[in-house]
Scaffold this motif. Structure first.
Motif, PDB file in Angstrom:
ATOM      1  N   HIS A  11      20.870  19.199  -4.266  1.00  0.00           N
ATOM      2  CA  HIS A  11      21.803  20.310  -4.431  1.00  0.00           C
ATOM      3  C   HIS A  11      23.220  19.885  -4.023  1.00  0.00           C
ATOM      4  O   HIS A  11      23.445  19.513  -2.867  1.00  0.00           O
ATOM      5  N   HIS A  12      24.132  19.954  -4.968  1.00  0.00           N
ATOM      6  CA  HIS A  12      25.507  19.514  -4.753  1.00  0.00           C
ATOM      7  C   HIS A  12      26.156  20.191  -3.537  1.00  0.00           C
ATOM      8  O   HIS A  12      26.795  19.520  -2.718  1.00  0.00           O
ATOM      9  N   VAL A  13      25.999  21.500  -3.426  1.00  0.00           N
ATOM     10  CA  VAL A  13      26.631  22.226  -2.323  1.00  0.00           C
ATOM     11  C   VAL A  13      26.068  21.750  -0.980  1.00  0.00           C
ATOM     12  O   VAL A  13      26.819  21.551  -0.021  1.00  0.00           O
ATOM     13  N   THR A  17      28.183  19.976   1.926  1.00  0.00           N
ATOM     14  CA  THR A  17      28.166  20.594   3.252  1.00  0.00           C
ATOM     15  C   THR A  17      27.725  19.587   4.311  1.00  0.00           C
ATOM     16  O   THR A  17      28.325  19.505   5.390  1.00  0.00           O
ATOM     17  N   LEU A  18      26.701  18.816   4.016  1.00  0.00           N
ATOM     18  CA  LEU A  18      26.238  17.789   4.959  1.00  0.00           C
ATOM     19  C   LEU A  18      27.321  16.750   5.216  1.00  0.00           C
ATOM     20  O   LEU A  18      27.569  16.369   6.356  1.00  0.00           O
ATOM     21  N   ARG A  19      27.968  16.301   4.164  1.00  0.00           N
ATOM     22  CA  ARG A  19      29.045  15.312   4.310  1.00  0.00           C
ATOM     23  C   ARG A  19      30.130  15.851   5.235  1.00  0.00           C
ATOM     24  O   ARG A  19      30.586  15.163   6.146  1.00  0.00           O
ATOM     25  N   HIS A  20      30.526  17.091   5.015  1.00  0.00           N
ATOM     26  CA  HIS A  20      31.571  17.703   5.845  1.00  0.00           C
ATOM     27  C   HIS A  20      31.096  17.897   7.283  1.00  0.00           C
ATOM     28  O   HIS A  20      31.778  17.509   8.230  1.00  0.00           O
ATOM     29  N   TYR A  21      29.927  18.489   7.450  1.00  0.00           N
ATOM     30  CA  TYR A  21      29.408  18.786   8.791  1.00  0.00           C
ATOM     31  C   TYR A  21      29.206  17.513   9.609  1.00  0.00           C
ATOM     32  O   TYR A  21      29.632  17.432  10.771  1.00  0.00           O
ATOM     33  N   VAL A  30      29.235   9.657   6.626  1.00  0.00           N
ATOM     34  CA  VAL A  30      28.392   9.576   5.441  1.00  0.00           C
ATOM     35  C   VAL A  30      28.968   8.461   4.573  1.00  0.00           C
ATOM     36  O   VAL A  30      30.106   8.539   4.112  1.00  0.00           O
ATOM     37  N   CYS A  31      28.180   7.402   4.371  1.00  0.00           N
ATOM     38  CA  CYS A  31      28.646   6.224   3.629  1.00  0.00           C
ATOM     39  C   CYS A  31      28.221   6.259   2.172  1.00  0.00           C
ATOM     40  O   CYS A  31      28.627   5.398   1.393  1.00  0.00           O
ATOM     41  N   GLY A  32      27.405   7.235   1.790  1.00  0.00           N
ATOM     42  CA  GLY A  32      26.957   7.349   0.415  1.00  0.00           C
ATOM     43  C   GLY A  32      26.030   8.526   0.241  1.00  0.00           C
ATOM     44  O   GLY A  32      25.528   9.085   1.226  1.00  0.00           O
ATOM     45  N   ALA A  33      25.804   8.895  -1.009  1.00  0.00           N
ATOM     46  CA  ALA A  33      24.926  10.030  -1.297  1.00  0.00           C
ATOM     47  C   ALA A  33      24.319   9.860  -2.677  1.00  0.00           C
ATOM     48  O   ALA A  33      24.856   9.141  -3.525  1.00  0.00           O
ATOM     49  N   ALA A  34      23.206  10.535  -2.873  1.00  0.00           N
ATOM     50  CA  ALA A  34      22.515  10.523  -4.162  1.00  0.00           C
ATOM     51  C   ALA A  34      21.810  11.862  -4.342  1.00  0.00           C
ATOM     52  O   ALA A  34      21.493  12.545  -3.373  1.00  0.00           O
ATOM     53  N   SER A  35      21.552  12.191  -5.607  1.00  0.00           N
ATOM     54  CA  SER A  35      20.880  13.454  -5.899  1.00  0.00           C
ATOM     55  C   SER A  35      19.411  13.277  -6.279  1.00  0.00           C
ATOM     56  O   SER A  35      18.714  14.248  -6.516  1.00  0.00           O
ATOM     57  N   SER A  36      18.937  12.021  -6.318  1.00  0.00           N
ATOM     58  CA  SER A  36      17.534  11.755  -6.643  1.00  0.00           C
ATOM     59  C   SER A  36      17.081  10.473  -5.950  1.00  0.00           C
ATOM     60  O   SER A  36      17.911   9.669  -5.505  1.00  0.00           O
ATOM     61  N   ALA A  37      15.778  10.286  -5.896  1.00  0.00           N
ATOM     62  CA  ALA A  37      15.226   9.070  -5.296  1.00  0.00           C
ATOM     63  C   ALA A  37      15.645   7.843  -6.097  1.00  0.00           C
ATOM     64  O   ALA A  37      16.014   6.812  -5.523  1.00  0.00           O
ATOM     65  N   GLY A 105      18.774  24.763   7.894  1.00  0.00           N
ATOM     66  CA  GLY A 105      19.006  26.016   8.607  1.00  0.00           C
ATOM     67  C   GLY A 105      19.148  25.809  10.106  1.00  0.00           C
ATOM     68  O   GLY A 105      19.418  26.742  10.850  1.00  0.00           O
ATOM     69  N   ARG A 106      18.946  24.583  10.568  1.00  0.00           N
ATOM     70  CA  ARG A 106      19.107  24.223  11.983  1.00  0.00           C
ATOM     71  C   ARG A 106      20.068  23.031  12.089  1.00  0.00           C
ATOM     72  O   ARG A 106      19.704  21.969  12.579  1.00  0.00           O
ATOM     73  N   PRO A 107      21.299  23.181  11.605  1.00  0.00           N
ATOM     74  CA  PRO A 107      22.209  22.033  11.540  1.00  0.00           C
ATOM     75  C   PRO A 107      22.523  21.400  12.896  1.00  0.00           C
ATOM     76  O   PRO A 107      22.793  20.198  12.966  1.00  0.00           O
TER      77      PRO A 107
END
Length: 137
Positions: A11-13, A17-21, A30-37, A105-107
């Motif tokens: 999920h993009h949002v 959110t994780l990158r920002h938090y 956060v050095c990178g991200a992906a939306s699938s395995a 839900g427990r950031p």
């Protein structure tokens, strides 16, 4: 020491959110991200992370399949982040090599869990600890 995190979340949002938090923490980036395995496996080596934060529910291969793939290729700890708090999900993640399991839900638990697994320990969300067998540290 700065901890480099690779986030795998479909999920993009939630990824944003994780990158920002996580970026609000002095020692986390956060050095990178992906939306699938599949996308994660293509990008992980170039990202050079210290830890992989993996959602259980991904399109195509599941997050648990990704934990298998990562652990067979690199000595990287994987921390599972999920909305599923059922014992079966948690125990399967740990049995497949995840170093920890935290709930969406427990950031407030995520930064400490990341620090703990990068240091070689394990972390399971406080609300889940009594229902699973923790991995050996």
């Amino acid at each position: 020491m700065t901890i480099r995190i690779f986030v795998v979340e479909d999920h993009h949002v939630m990824r944003t959110t994780l990158r920002h938090y996580l970026g609000l923490q002095d020692d986390l980036v956060v050095c990178g991200a992906a939306s699938s395995a599949e996308q994660a496996m293509e990008r992980l080596e170039d990202a050079d992370p210290d830890v992989v934060l993996v959602d259980v529910s991904l399109p195509g291969r599941s997050g648990l399949d990704l934990v298998d793939d990562v652990r067979s290729r690199w000595p990287l700890p994987c921390l599972v982040l999920s909305g599923h708090g059922e014992r079966s999900y948690v125990q399967r993640a740990l049995d497949r090599g995840a170093a920890g399991y935290v709930l969406k839900g427990r950031p407030e638990e995520v930064p400490e869990a990341l620090r703990r697994v990068v240091a070689g320990g394990s972390h399971v969300a406080a609300s889940l600890r009594g229902m699973v067998t923790l991995p050996e540290a």
